[in-house]
Enzyme design. Structure first.
Site, PDB file in Angstrom:
ATOM      1  CD  GLU A 154      -2.798  -1.274   2.381  1.00 52.27           C
ATOM      2  OE1 GLU A 154      -3.709  -0.429   2.504  1.00 52.27           O
ATOM      3  OE2 GLU A 154      -2.594  -2.171   3.201  1.00 52.27           O
ATOM      4  CG  ASN A 184      -9.729  -0.302   7.395  1.00 45.37           C
ATOM      5  OD1 ASN A 184      -8.876  -0.879   6.749  1.00 45.37           O
ATOM      6  ND2 ASN A 184     -11.023  -0.563   7.254  1.00 45.37           N
ATOM      7  N   GLY A 235      -7.673   5.401   4.680  1.00 42.84           N
ATOM      8  CA  GLY A 235      -7.171   6.325   3.679  1.00 42.84           C
ATOM      9  C   GLY A 235      -7.465   7.778   4.024  1.00 42.84           C
ATOM     10  CE1 TYR A 249      -7.163   4.346  -1.317  1.00 43.19           C
ATOM     11  CE2 TYR A 249      -7.178   2.007  -1.824  1.00 43.19           C
ATOM     12  CZ  TYR A 249      -7.263   3.040  -0.914  1.00 43.19           C
ATOM     13  OH  TYR A 249      -7.468   2.763   0.401  1.00 43.19           O
ATOM     14  CD  GLU A 274     -11.393  -4.443   6.249  1.00 42.97           C
ATOM     15  OE1 GLU A 274     -10.679  -5.474   6.293  1.00 42.97           O
ATOM     16  OE2 GLU A 274     -11.298  -3.603   5.350  1.00 42.97           O
ATOM     17  CG  ASP A 296     -14.697  -0.900   6.361  1.00 39.54           C
ATOM     18  OD1 ASP A 296     -14.771   0.273   6.763  1.00 39.54           O
ATOM     19  OD2 ASP A 296     -13.795  -1.290   5.587  1.00 39.54           O
ATOM     20  CB  SER A 350      -5.717  -0.796   0.021  1.00 38.81           C
ATOM     21  OG  SER A 350      -5.434   0.290   0.871  1.00 38.81           O
ATOM     22  NE  ARG A 406     -13.092   2.378   6.030  1.00 33.27           N
ATOM     23  CZ  ARG A 406     -12.114   2.052   5.183  1.00 33.27           C
ATOM     24  NH1 ARG A 406     -11.318   2.962   4.688  1.00 33.27           N
ATOM     25  NH2 ARG A 406     -11.908   0.777   4.862  1.00 33.27           N
TER      26      ARG A 406
END
Length: 318
Positions: free
Chosen positions: A17, A279, A283, A222, A277, A263, A152, A261
């Site tokens: 990443e 994070n 991002g 992305y 998950e 999800d 990602s 974050r």
């Protein structure tokens, strides 16, 4: 110390990443209020080499905008702990647990937080099995094959047959020696941002991910210019509140600090919510759903950065 706070922004690193990290870090560097902060960019190369030695006389606080292994898994956080430097984001344990899809599942299950059915196995177990269907016999098609430690959407495959499963596992094993296979479900995908310290974290409004195909892959996240999320999400208020509550429960379950974050998958037919998950360094690009969710919650991007830096100092007692 200079009048402005010196913020070392770490970017790059040896994970897959690397490029995403560079994009995130540039967004942070561009948005840091220049009257308050003096940015100190530090780009770690793909071999893990640092351009300078990080020291207290170089920066007052560190913003590790690093994604994936080495940067989001507790490794850099442990290094910063040994240096005694304040840093943004989750600590060693929360980072390591959230990065590992097997460990985070165990943590969430222990706290009675709903998760998607999954199995996992090592490379050795996969290579030596006489029946490749045996490890996944408890799941139905379609399935999602993932490296245990990666973000990602890198190394992930949606599979609907044994041939695709074999190829998906081979791909995942190029990134990790542990492979997770998750049950596919027909569901909408959502995110919820968490911001704050150990005691009183807050949850943002949820956002819904716009999935162009069967799932949101790396290119869609992305490289495509298409819109990737609806923020705030269009949801019944009860479901939105349940997401926010589950986000805070998941954050506390891992001992999160600063930001994360969370999800989700939401099955409309059954009303079931699953935490997919967490994070710990999502991002931070200009299209970041985490930043956009907080902007929609009344915290614009520069204020978000300032709050995260303040939290870093608060944890260190500086």
């Amino acid at each position: 110390m200079s009048e402005r706070v010196r913020v070392a922004v770490l970017a790059g690193g040896p994970s897959a990443e690397h490029e995403v990290s560079l994009q995130s870090a540039q967004a942070v560097l561009d948005a840091l209020p220049k009257d308050l902060y003096e940015p100190v960019p530090i780009i770690i190369d793909r071999q893990g080499r640092w351009p300078v030695e990080l020291r207290r006389d170089l920066a007052d606080v560190v913003f590790p905008v690093l994604h994936g292994p080495f940067g989001e898994d507790g490794v850099v956080q442990g290094h910063l702990e040994t240096l005694g430097m304040p840093y943004v984001g989750c600590g060693v344990l929360a980072s390591a647990v959230a990065m590992n899809k097997i460990a985070i599942r165990r943590m969430l299950v222990a706290e009675n937080i709903p998760v998607i059915p999954q199995v996992w196995f090592t490379e050795h177990e996969w290579r030596t099995t006489s029946d490749p269907s045996e490890p996944v016999k408890s799941l139905d098609w379609p399935m999602y094959v993932k490296p245990a430690n990666m973000g990602s959407s890198i190394g992930i495959s949606r599979v609907t047959s044994m041939e695709e499963l074999r190829a998906g596992v081979d791909l995942a094993l190029t990134h990790d020696r542990l492979v997770v296979v998750e049950q596919g479900v027909t569901a909408r995908e959502f995110i919820c941002g968490v911001l704050g310290g150990y005691d009183t974290p807050e949850a943002s409004v949820p956002g819904e991910l716009i999935v162009p195909g069967d799932w949101l892959d790396y290119e869609a996240k992305y490289l495509s210019q298409a819109e990737i999320a609806t923020i705030p999400a269009v949801l019944p208020e009860r479901v939105a509140e349940d997401m926010r509550e589950l986000s805070l429960r998941a954050f506390r379950a891992i001992g999160g600090y600063g930001l994360s974050r969370v999800d989700f998958l939401y099955e409309e037919g059954t009303g079931r919510l699953y935490v997919l998950e967490i994070n710990t360094m999502p991002g931070f690009t200009s299209r970041s759903v985490y930043a956009r969710a907080w902007a929609a919650s009344g915290v614009p991007y520069p204020d978000l950065l300032r709050r995260l830096i303040d939290l870093a100092f608060a944890r260190s007692g500086s």
